[in-house]
Structure formats: structure tokens, C-alpha cells
Design a protein around this motif. Structure first.
Motif, PDB file in Angstrom:
ATOM      1  N   LEU A  16       3.023  -6.287   5.320  1.00 43.97           N
ATOM      2  CA  LEU A  16       3.715  -5.389   4.407  1.00 43.97           C
ATOM      3  C   LEU A  16       4.048  -6.084   3.095  1.00 43.97           C
ATOM      4  CD1 LEU A  16       5.067  -2.721   3.708  1.00 43.97           C
ATOM      5  CD2 LEU A  16       7.084  -3.465   5.010  1.00 43.97           C
ATOM      6  N   ASP A  17       4.443  -7.341   3.136  1.00 42.59           N
ATOM      7  CA  ASP A  17       4.737  -8.065   1.904  1.00 42.59           C
ATOM      8  C   ASP A  17       3.522  -8.097   0.975  1.00 42.59           C
ATOM      9  OD1 ASP A  17       7.290  -8.580   2.782  1.00 42.59           O
ATOM     10  OD2 ASP A  17       6.862 -10.630   3.433  1.00 42.59           O
ATOM     11  N   ASP A  18       2.335  -8.313   1.551  1.00 44.32           N
ATOM     12  CA  ASP A  18       1.107  -8.355   0.752  1.00 44.32           C
ATOM     13  C   ASP A  18       0.820  -6.998   0.117  1.00 44.32           C
ATOM     14  OD1 ASP A  18       0.379 -11.095   1.661  1.00 44.32           O
ATOM     15  OD2 ASP A  18       0.111 -10.086   3.583  1.00 44.32           O
ATOM     16  N   ALA A  57       2.966  -4.616  -0.534  1.00 46.72           N
ATOM     17  CA  ALA A  57       3.970  -4.320  -1.559  1.00 46.72           C
ATOM     18  C   ALA A  57       3.687  -5.102  -2.839  1.00 46.72           C
ATOM     19  CB  ALA A  57       5.360  -4.645  -1.032  1.00 46.72           C
ATOM     20  N   GLU A  58       3.269  -6.349  -2.689  1.00 49.66           N
ATOM     21  CA  GLU A  58       2.953  -7.163  -3.862  1.00 49.66           C
ATOM     22  C   GLU A  58       1.790  -6.559  -4.646  1.00 49.66           C
ATOM     23  OE1 GLU A  58       1.634 -11.761  -4.986  1.00 49.66           O
ATOM     24  OE2 GLU A  58       2.084 -11.227  -2.906  1.00 49.66           O
ATOM     25  N   LEU A  59       0.749  -6.109  -3.934  1.00 47.94           N
ATOM     26  CA  LEU A  59      -0.393  -5.502  -4.608  1.00 47.94           C
ATOM     27  C   LEU A  59       0.017  -4.211  -5.301  1.00 47.94           C
ATOM     28  CD1 LEU A  59      -3.392  -5.298  -5.298  1.00 47.94           C
ATOM     29  CD2 LEU A  59      -3.744  -4.202  -3.065  1.00 47.94           C
ATOM     30  N   LEU A  60       0.758  -3.352  -4.614  1.00 47.44           N
ATOM     31  CA  LEU A  60       1.170  -2.087  -5.221  1.00 47.44           C
ATOM     32  C   LEU A  60       2.021  -2.341  -6.463  1.00 47.44           C
ATOM     33  CD1 LEU A  60       1.389   0.963  -5.356  1.00 47.44           C
ATOM     34  CD2 LEU A  60       3.267   0.843  -3.683  1.00 47.44           C
ATOM     35  N   THR A  61       2.909  -3.305  -6.409  1.00 49.42           N
ATOM     36  CA  THR A  61       3.737  -3.621  -7.571  1.00 49.42           C
ATOM     37  C   THR A  61       2.876  -4.033  -8.756  1.00 49.42           C
ATOM     38  OG1 THR A  61       5.576  -4.315  -6.139  1.00 49.42           O
ATOM     39  CG2 THR A  61       5.621  -5.069  -8.423  1.00 49.42           C
ATOM     40  N   ALA A  62       1.866  -4.866  -8.493  1.00 49.00           N
ATOM     41  CA  ALA A  62       0.957  -5.283  -9.567  1.00 49.00           C
ATOM     42  C   ALA A  62       0.192  -4.087 -10.122  1.00 49.00           C
ATOM     43  CB  ALA A  62      -0.007  -6.342  -9.037  1.00 49.00           C
ATOM     44  N   GLN A  63      -0.244  -3.178  -9.256  1.00 49.68           N
ATOM     45  CA  GLN A  63      -0.966  -1.990  -9.702  1.00 49.68           C
ATOM     46  C   GLN A  63      -0.071  -1.106 -10.561  1.00 49.68           C
ATOM     47  OE1 GLN A  63      -1.909  -0.857  -5.706  1.00 49.68           O
ATOM     48  NE2 GLN A  63      -4.043  -1.563  -5.824  1.00 49.68           N
ATOM     49  N   MET A  64       1.194  -0.977 -10.166  1.00 55.43           N
ATOM     50  CA  MET A  64       2.139  -0.168 -10.934  1.00 55.43           C
ATOM     51  C   MET A  64       2.369  -0.760 -12.316  1.00 55.43           C
ATOM     52  SD  MET A  64       4.761   0.502  -7.775  1.00 55.43           S
ATOM     53  CE  MET A  64       6.130   1.014  -8.795  1.00 55.43           C
ATOM     54  N   ARG A  65       2.521  -2.068 -12.391  1.00 56.29           N
ATOM     55  CA  ARG A  65       2.733  -2.719 -13.694  1.00 56.29           C
ATOM     56  C   ARG A  65       1.518  -2.518 -14.595  1.00 56.29           C
ATOM     57  NH1 ARG A  65       7.293  -5.869 -13.605  1.00 56.29           N
ATOM     58  NH2 ARG A  65       7.991  -6.628 -11.561  1.00 56.29           N
ATOM     59  N   LEU A  66       0.334  -2.577 -14.000  1.00 50.66           N
ATOM     60  CA  LEU A  66      -0.889  -2.403 -14.779  1.00 50.66           C
ATOM     61  C   LEU A  66      -1.011  -0.978 -15.285  1.00 50.66           C
ATOM     62  CD1 LEU A  66      -3.617  -3.520 -15.779  1.00 50.66           C
ATOM     63  CD2 LEU A  66      -4.581  -2.896 -13.550  1.00 50.66           C
ATOM     64  N   VAL A  67      -0.824  -0.017 -14.399  1.00 51.25           N
ATOM     65  CA  VAL A  67      -0.998   1.387 -14.767  1.00 51.25           C
ATOM     66  C   VAL A  67       0.080   1.836 -15.751  1.00 51.25           C
ATOM     67  CG1 VAL A  67      -0.934   3.752 -13.867  1.00 51.25           C
ATOM     68  CG2 VAL A  67      -2.215   1.990 -12.644  1.00 51.25           C
ATOM     69  N   GLY A  68       1.297   1.382 -15.534  1.00 53.27           N
ATOM     70  CA  GLY A  68       2.399   1.813 -16.391  1.00 53.27           C
ATOM     71  C   GLY A  68       2.614   0.952 -17.612  1.00 53.27           C
ATOM     72  N   GLY A  69       1.929  -0.183 -17.688  1.00 54.38           N
ATOM     73  CA  GLY A  69       2.158  -1.081 -18.801  1.00 54.38           C
ATOM     74  C   GLY A  69       3.584  -1.571 -18.854  1.00 54.38           C
ATOM     75  N   GLY A  70       4.227  -1.657 -17.695  1.00 58.00           N
ATOM     76  CA  GLY A  70       5.614  -2.089 -17.614  1.00 58.00           C
ATOM     77  C   GLY A  70       6.604  -0.951 -17.581  1.00 58.00           C
ATOM     78  N   ALA A  71       6.172   0.267 -17.960  1.00 51.43           N
ATOM     79  CA  ALA A  71       7.030   1.449 -17.896  1.00 51.43           C
ATOM     80  C   ALA A  71       6.936   2.068 -16.500  1.00 51.43           C
ATOM     81  CB  ALA A  71       6.602   2.454 -18.954  1.00 51.43           C
ATOM     82  N   PRO A  72       7.916   2.875 -16.120  1.00 53.20           N
ATOM     83  CA  PRO A  72       7.905   3.464 -14.778  1.00 53.20           C
ATOM     84  C   PRO A  72       6.727   4.409 -14.555  1.00 53.20           C
ATOM     85  CG  PRO A  72      10.096   3.601 -15.747  1.00 53.20           C
ATOM     86  CD  PRO A  72       9.166   3.186 -16.849  1.00 53.20           C
ATOM     87  N   VAL A  73       6.254   4.438 -13.327  1.00 55.48           N
ATOM     88  CA  VAL A  73       5.183   5.346 -12.929  1.00 55.48           C
ATOM     89  C   VAL A  73       5.656   6.169 -11.735  1.00 55.48           C
ATOM     90  CG1 VAL A  73       3.391   3.772 -13.742  1.00 55.48           C
ATOM     91  CG2 VAL A  73       4.103   3.691 -11.351  1.00 55.48           C
ATOM     92  N   ILE A  93       0.928  -4.237   8.198  1.00 58.23           N
ATOM     93  CA  ILE A  93       1.574  -3.338   7.243  1.00 58.23           C
ATOM     94  C   ILE A  93       2.540  -2.411   7.973  1.00 58.23           C
ATOM     95  CG2 ILE A  93       1.165  -1.392   5.676  1.00 58.23           C
ATOM     96  CD1 ILE A  93      -1.378  -2.746   4.771  1.00 58.23           C
ATOM     97  N   THR A  94       2.177  -1.988   9.165  1.00 57.84           N
ATOM     98  CA  THR A  94       2.979  -1.009   9.903  1.00 57.84           C
ATOM     99  C   THR A  94       4.118  -1.639  10.690  1.00 57.84           C
ATOM    100  OG1 THR A  94       1.655  -1.065  11.946  1.00 57.84           O
ATOM    101  CG2 THR A  94       0.885   0.351  10.171  1.00 57.84           C
ATOM    102  N   LEU A  95       4.167  -2.962  10.766  1.00 58.13           N
ATOM    103  CA  LEU A  95       5.199  -3.630  11.556  1.00 58.13           C
ATOM    104  C   LEU A  95       6.415  -4.027  10.734  1.00 58.13           C
ATOM    105  CD1 LEU A  95       2.982  -5.983  13.781  1.00 58.13           C
ATOM    106  CD2 LEU A  95       3.978  -3.768  14.386  1.00 58.13           C
ATOM    107  N   GLY A  96       6.284  -4.001   9.430  1.00 58.28           N
ATOM    108  CA  GLY A  96       7.389  -4.447   8.583  1.00 58.28           C
ATOM    109  C   GLY A  96       8.499  -3.419   8.486  1.00 58.28           C
ATOM    110  N   THR A  97       9.696  -3.894   8.227  1.00 54.12           N
ATOM    111  CA  THR A  97      10.850  -3.025   8.005  1.00 54.12           C
ATOM    112  C   THR A  97      11.477  -3.377   6.658  1.00 54.12           C
ATOM    113  OG1 THR A  97      12.412  -4.513   9.118  1.00 54.12           O
ATOM    114  CG2 THR A  97      11.304  -2.848  10.478  1.00 54.12           C
ATOM    115  N   THR A  98      12.260  -2.459   6.131  1.00 53.05           N
ATOM    116  CA  THR A  98      12.923  -2.656   4.851  1.00 53.05           C
ATOM    117  C   THR A  98      14.366  -2.200   4.944  1.00 53.05           C
ATOM    118  OG1 THR A  98      10.831  -2.265   3.667  1.00 53.05           O
ATOM    119  CG2 THR A  98      12.860  -2.130   2.384  1.00 53.05           C
ATOM    120  N   THR A  99      15.278  -3.043   4.520  1.00 56.54           N
ATOM    121  CA  THR A  99      16.685  -2.673   4.428  1.00 56.54           C
ATOM    122  C   THR A  99      16.906  -1.953   3.111  1.00 56.54           C
ATOM    123  OG1 THR A  99      17.360  -4.572   5.757  1.00 56.54           O
ATOM    124  CG2 THR A  99      19.054  -3.530   4.399  1.00 56.54           C
TER     125      THR A  99
END
Length: 285
Positions: free
Chosen positions: A78-80, A82-98, A209-215
Motif C-alpha cells: 500500500l505504501d508503494d 500511495a507513493e505512486l498515486l501521489t506522484a501522479q497527482m502532483r504531475l497531473v495537477g502541477g502541484g494544484a489539487p486534483v 495493497i489490500t493488506l494495509g490499513t490507514t488511521t
């Protein structure tokens, strides 16, 4: 129609076994409606899958290898994702929210990212997706009374603790197996389109990916506007479980209730009703 520049771009995230290809008709519909969108792959899937498992491409079918071979994506967690999705969001949004639209189990990844980087999200959209409560393992929801019979479970091949994957035996020539999967995922999709989709699936989904939890906290996930798109004909993730996700989130964060839309669809509305799905997504902030 001019591009709706005041709206945040839509980032479309597929669920287990699927790749960015599954959103192609939705992206086209959104483009026609003037809404910017991009589909990406989740970690361990599509072009992020690294390579196909050896058993899948062998000339002779080897059921023992199917059941025991360690997956090339066994180390994806899950950490991996989340890290990839965060990078994709930064790229698509150019730093702005998506606005991120997550299907099925990719909702687990969206929830983690919403908690860790809420400033990158204009809205979190769950399309018949897992939206687990704080600290709850996603698999828990497959066993609750609302879930009924877990129809995907019998279709997994091998022990995920050994293979590191939720594995579909897409190399089998058993028509009953393929029909069972089609009925769970694509029962309202045209048969030829469902067959084409099955040919594009990644057979191994990283179980990590399916075993992770988030507080979850009020300043993290609880601060992000969220929408849940229920699919009332879904037999993979039952409507009652979808309703459970919404109720738990609203109970935990009553100051930020979930907005809800509904489609009379199976688990895969991006294939069965892309125009209707795009219509819902078009108007989201």
C-alpha cells in the motif's frame, strides 16, 4: 464546448487487475463534455506491472505453477501504491489539487493519500470502491453480513501468502471459470467487450495493497470533500457494503458528509455505461 478550466482535472484510477485502458470510453466522453481527465495505472498493474508472471506466458499450461509461482509484484504494498498515486497527482495537477476517482480496491490507495496529503485533493471520489474506516483492514468487509457470498474469493488461484498476489487464472481454457468471472465483474457488459477486457487484465494483483490499513483523522481524510458513486447492480461489492462505507465515514466525520450518486450498474460502469458515468463525473468539483 470550451474546456471547463475552473474545474480541477480528474485523475482516474483503476482497481485490481485493471489498467488505465478501462477508462478509455469515459475519458472520451469527458473530453466531449469539456472536462479534463487522465487515466493512470495503479502500482503493480498495467504498465506498472513490470512483467507478466512466467506461468501466464508459457506455451503449455502448468496448473502447479499457476498456484505456486511467486508473483513479480509480490513486493508491492500500500505504501508503494500511495507513493505512486501521489506522484501522479502532483504531475497531473502541477502541484494544484486534483479530483481523484478510484474504482474498487484502489479506494484503499485513495484513502491513504487523502489522509497523508489532503492538500493535493480537490475531491476524493469512490466508484463502488473500498473506503475502509480508520484502522480497519479492507478484507474485513468481505466477511461482514452485508457482503453476502464473496463471489470473487473462489476465483483466486493459489495462496496469496505464497504467491504474494490475488491471482486470476486467466490462462485457463475452462469456460466455466471465465464465465464466473464475467458474471461477477461484467454481467451487464456486452459479451464481446467483456472478453476483450478480460484479455487486457493483469493476472496478478499485489495482495500487499489490500493488506494495509490507514488511521484517519479530521485534518487528513476527514477534511477532503468526498463523493461515493454507488452501483446498485454490483455483485462484486454489494450495495449494502457500499452503504456501510458511506455510513462509517459520515459517522466518523459528520462535519464533512459524503455526497452520493448512483448508477444502475455492475461493478464496471466504465464499460457498461461510460456515458452515464462521465455525466456524473463531469459535474464534480
Amino acid at each position: 464546448m470550451p474546456l471547463a478550466t475552473t474545474d480541477s482535472p480528474l485523475l482516474l484510477l483503476p482497481g485490481l487487475w485493471h489498467g488505465s485502458w478501462c477508462w478509455s470510453e469515459v475519458v472520451a466522453e469527458l473530453a466531449g463534455a469539456g472536462r479534463a481527465s487522465v487515466a493512470v495505472d495503479m502500482a503493480g498493474h498495467g504498465l506498472q506491472a513490470r512483467r507478466e508472471p512466467r506461468w501466464y506466458t508459457r506455451r503449455s499450461y502448468d496448473p502447479e505453477a499457476v498456484a505456486t509461482e511467486v508473483s513479480p509484484v509480490a513486493d508491492v504494498h500500500l505504501d508503494d501504491a500511495a507513493e505512486l498515486l501521489t506522484a501522479q497527482m502532483r504531475l497531473v495537477g502541477g502541484g494544484a489539487p486534483v479530483t481523484v476517482v478510484a474504482h474498487s480496491a484502489s479506494g484503499i490507495v485513495l484513502t491513504r493519500v487523502a489522509q497523508e496529503t489532503p492538500e493535493l485533493l480537490a475531491r476524493a471520489v469512490y466508484l463502488t470502491a473500498f473506503m475502509p474506516a480508520s484502522g480497519v483492514p479492507p478484507a474485513t468487509y468481505n466477511g461482514i453480513p452485508e457482503a453476502g457470498e464473496y463471489r470473487l474469493g473462489p476465483l483466486f488461484t493459489g495462496d496469496p501468502a505464497v504467491t504474494g498476489a490475488l491471482r486470476l487464472d486467466l490462462a485457463t481454457e475452462d469456460p466455466a471459470y471465465r464465465e464466473a468471472f464475467r458474471e461477477v465483474m461484467y454481467h451487464d457488459v456486452a459479451p464481446d467487450l467483456a472478453d476483450a477486457a478480460m484479455g487486457l487484465l493483469t493476472p496478478d494483483a499485489p495482495v500487499g495493497i489490500t493488506l494495509g490499513t490507514t488511521t484517519l483523522t479530521a485534518n487528513g481524510f476527514g477534511s477532503v470533500p468526498r463523493t461515493y458513486i454507488t452501483c446498485s447492480r454490483d455483485v462484486a461489492l454489494r450495495p449494502a457494503v457500499q452503504d456501510r462505507f458511506i455510513a462509517e465515514a459520515d459517522a466518523a466525520f459528520p462535519h464533512n458528509p459524503t455526497s452520493v450518486a448512483d448508477l444502475p450498474s455492475s461493478h464496471s460502469p466504465f464499460l457498461s455505461m461510460p456515458r452515464e458515468l462521465a455525466s456524473v463525473l463531469r459535474d464534480l468539483g
